[in-house]
Design a protein around this motif. Structure first.
Motif, PDB file in Angstrom:
ATOM      1  N   LEU A   9       0.833  -1.197   0.000  1.00  0.00           N
ATOM      2  CA  LEU A   9       0.000   0.000   0.000  1.00  0.00           C
ATOM      3  C   LEU A   9       0.864   1.242   0.000  1.00  0.00           C
ATOM      4  CD1 LEU A   9      -2.596  -1.131   2.701  1.00  0.00           C
ATOM      5  CD2 LEU A   9      -2.888  -1.217   0.221  1.00  0.00           C
ATOM      6  N   GLY A  10       0.354   2.291  -0.631  1.00  0.00           N
ATOM      7  CA  GLY A  10       1.103   3.539  -0.672  1.00  0.00           C
ATOM      8  C   GLY A  10       0.527   4.559   0.280  1.00  0.00           C
ATOM      9  N   GLU A  11       0.413   5.783  -0.189  1.00  0.00           N
ATOM     10  CA  GLU A  11      -0.130   6.847   0.624  1.00  0.00           C
ATOM     11  C   GLU A  11      -1.298   7.492  -0.105  1.00  0.00           C
ATOM     12  OE1 GLU A  11       3.039   9.548   1.337  1.00  0.00           O
ATOM     13  OE2 GLU A  11       4.218   8.141   2.554  1.00  0.00           O
ATOM     14  N   VAL A  12      -2.093   8.251   0.627  1.00  0.00           N
ATOM     15  CA  VAL A  12      -3.195   8.969   0.004  1.00  0.00           C
ATOM     16  C   VAL A  12      -2.779  10.417  -0.243  1.00  0.00           C
ATOM     17  CG1 VAL A  12      -4.964   7.508   1.020  1.00  0.00           C
ATOM     18  CG2 VAL A  12      -4.190   9.542   2.249  1.00  0.00           C
ATOM     19  N   ASP A  13      -3.436  11.021  -1.209  1.00  0.00           N
ATOM     20  CA  ASP A  13      -3.166  12.406  -1.565  1.00  0.00           C
ATOM     21  C   ASP A  13      -4.334  13.265  -1.078  1.00  0.00           C
ATOM     22  OD1 ASP A  13      -2.627  14.846  -2.645  1.00  0.00           O
ATOM     23  OD2 ASP A  13      -2.640  14.186  -4.741  1.00  0.00           O
ATOM     24  N   PRO A  14      -4.171  13.988   0.019  1.00  0.00           N
ATOM     25  CA  PRO A  14      -5.282  14.775   0.556  1.00  0.00           C
ATOM     26  C   PRO A  14      -5.693  15.924  -0.351  1.00  0.00           C
ATOM     27  CG  PRO A  14      -3.251  15.255   1.730  1.00  0.00           C
ATOM     28  CD  PRO A  14      -2.950  14.098   0.834  1.00  0.00           C
ATOM     29  N   THR A  15      -4.860  16.282  -1.338  1.00  0.00           N
ATOM     30  CA  THR A  15      -5.210  17.384  -2.248  1.00  0.00           C
ATOM     31  C   THR A  15      -5.960  16.902  -3.483  1.00  0.00           C
ATOM     32  OG1 THR A  15      -3.129  17.245  -3.504  1.00  0.00           O
ATOM     33  CG2 THR A  15      -3.122  18.595  -1.502  1.00  0.00           C
ATOM     34  N   SER A  16      -6.093  15.564  -3.629  1.00  0.00           N
ATOM     35  CA  SER A  16      -6.752  14.998  -4.799  1.00  0.00           C
ATOM     36  C   SER A  16      -8.259  15.252  -4.756  1.00  0.00           C
ATOM     37  CB  SER A  16      -6.494  13.495  -4.870  1.00  0.00           C
ATOM     38  OG  SER A  16      -7.270  12.892  -5.887  1.00  0.00           O
ATOM     39  N   ASP A  17      -8.857  15.351  -5.945  1.00  0.00           N
ATOM     40  CA  ASP A  17     -10.313  15.474  -6.031  1.00  0.00           C
ATOM     41  C   ASP A  17     -11.007  14.163  -5.664  1.00  0.00           C
ATOM     42  OD1 ASP A  17     -10.109  18.094  -6.869  1.00  0.00           O
ATOM     43  OD2 ASP A  17     -10.200  17.595  -9.004  1.00  0.00           O
ATOM     44  N   ARG A  18     -10.263  13.054  -5.715  1.00  0.00           N
ATOM     45  CA  ARG A  18     -10.845  11.753  -5.389  1.00  0.00           C
ATOM     46  C   ARG A  18     -10.883  11.599  -3.876  1.00  0.00           C
ATOM     47  NH1 ARG A  18     -12.605   7.549  -7.993  1.00  0.00           N
ATOM     48  NH2 ARG A  18     -12.281   5.383  -7.357  1.00  0.00           N
ATOM     49  N   ALA A  19     -12.045  11.198  -3.363  1.00  0.00           N
ATOM     50  CA  ALA A  19     -12.213  11.054  -1.918  1.00  0.00           C
ATOM     51  C   ALA A  19     -11.167  10.109  -1.348  1.00  0.00           C
ATOM     52  CB  ALA A  19     -13.610  10.542  -1.604  1.00  0.00           C
ATOM     53  N   VAL A  20     -10.713  10.400  -0.117  1.00  0.00           N
ATOM     54  CA  VAL A  20      -9.665   9.596   0.515  1.00  0.00           C
ATOM     55  C   VAL A  20     -10.090   8.135   0.629  1.00  0.00           C
ATOM     56  CG1 VAL A  20      -8.398   9.208   2.667  1.00  0.00           C
ATOM     57  CG2 VAL A  20      -8.596  11.521   1.738  1.00  0.00           C
ATOM     58  N   PHE A  21     -11.351   7.867   0.996  1.00  0.00           N
ATOM     59  CA  PHE A  21     -11.765   6.465   1.162  1.00  0.00           C
ATOM     60  C   PHE A  21     -11.713   5.723  -0.163  1.00  0.00           C
ATOM     61  CE2 PHE A  21     -15.888   8.208  -0.071  1.00  0.00           C
ATOM     62  CZ  PHE A  21     -16.508   7.166  -0.751  1.00  0.00           C
ATOM     63  N   ARG A  22     -11.953   6.444  -1.267  1.00  0.00           N
ATOM     64  CA  ARG A  22     -11.850   5.791  -2.577  1.00  0.00           C
ATOM     65  C   ARG A  22     -10.387   5.564  -2.960  1.00  0.00           C
ATOM     66  NH1 ARG A  22     -16.581   4.980  -4.783  1.00  0.00           N
ATOM     67  NH2 ARG A  22     -18.363   6.306  -4.210  1.00  0.00           N
ATOM     68  N   GLN A  23      -9.503   6.456  -2.585  1.00  0.00           N
ATOM     69  CA  GLN A  23      -8.082   6.243  -2.832  1.00  0.00           C
ATOM     70  C   GLN A  23      -7.594   4.996  -2.092  1.00  0.00           C
ATOM     71  OE1 GLN A  23      -5.367   9.696  -2.667  1.00  0.00           O
ATOM     72  NE2 GLN A  23      -7.178  10.996  -2.398  1.00  0.00           N
TER      73      GLN A  23
END
Length: 262
Positions: A9-23
């Motif tokens: 697993l990697g990391e999530v991008d909090p600035t992305s338009d994609r919701a964190v739970f979907r990332q």
């Protein structure tokens, strides 16, 4: 962060338009596809993923819900979330109805079960005479009365499909086809014994989400679709001698085809 499988697993991008739970769901899905988490294996716990990603427990639960909705994982109360098994049965359309199987006394389902190394069962069997629906009647060449054979198929105790065969009553009435157990080779062997040598089968296949009744009958997990297959069998005289309406658990089958190139 907790120690998870390397590169799983990697990391999530909090600035992305994609919701964190979907990332998070995207990363878990990719890890499953890459084989980092194998069939039957437990995924990291909620607590581990909360620590790994620095998110709330509710966010992780939303991620698991996405994967459950896709039929990729199953949740077991008190145990965790596990990768669902992949299809156990490979259905080779060009071989399953070969006459040699009938000559050996094997139905198509038995052939598939043997190839998968699974124990086959048939339950919820019903055989009755009834009026043909408009669609079945049209497929059978305007037959008005049919013998309907309804049954559910199980592999190693798990329901994987249920099917209804409709046969013209003038062919099936008073024959072994009307018996709960039609004998070795199934109804196709009996049809050929009655002089209806089979020539070919036409199949229509589509995927869809199950109805509540279908989901209950096949014990489907949330998000698992079904394969809806309608097959019409023709004899060498060109007569339609059976229509089989089958609903299969999509996570239980791989449909394989061998097509001529000439």
């Amino acid at each position: 962060m907790v120690a998870l499988p390397q590169d799983a697993l990697g990391e999530v991008d909090p600035t992305s338009d994609r919701a964190v739970f979907r990332q998070i769901a995207d990363q878990l899905r990719e890890a499953i596809d890459r084989g980092r988490f194998r069939e039957g294996e437990k995924l990291p716990s909620e607590a581990e993923l909360v620590d790994h990603y620095g998110v709330s427990r509710m966010t992780v639960r939303h991620s698991f819900s996405v994967l459950q909705g896709e039929g990729l994982v199953r949740a077991e109360h008190g145990r965790g979330v596990f990768v669902r098994p992949r299809p156990p049965v490979r259905r080779l359309a060009s071989d399953r109805f070969a006459r040699r199987h009938r000559d050996e006394g094997k139905s198509a389902f038995l052939v598939e079960a043997d190839a998968a190394g699974s124990h086959p069962q048939v339950d919820s069997l019903e055989v009755k005479e009834e009026k043909a629906s408009r669609d079945v009647s049209a497929r059978l060449g305007s037959a008005r009365k049919v013998l309907a054979r309804r049954r559910r198929y199980l592999l190693d105790g798990r329901p994987v499909e249920f099917a209804t065969s409709y046969l013209p009553l003038d062919i099936a009435k008073g024959t072994p086809i009307a018996d709960p157990n039609p004998g070795p080779g199934g109804i196709y062997a009996r049809l050929e014994e009655l002089g209806h040598r089979l020539d070919h089968f036409d199949e229509e296949i589509r995927a869809r989400m199950p109805s509540p009744t279908e989901a209950k009958t096949l014990r489907l997990a949330s998000g698992v679709p079904v394969i809806h297959l309608i097959r019409t069998a023709y004899d060498t005289e060109g007569r339609a001698v059976e229509v089989c309406d089958t609903v299969m658990a999509a996570d239980a089958y791989v449909l394989a085809y061998r097509l001529p190139a000439t």
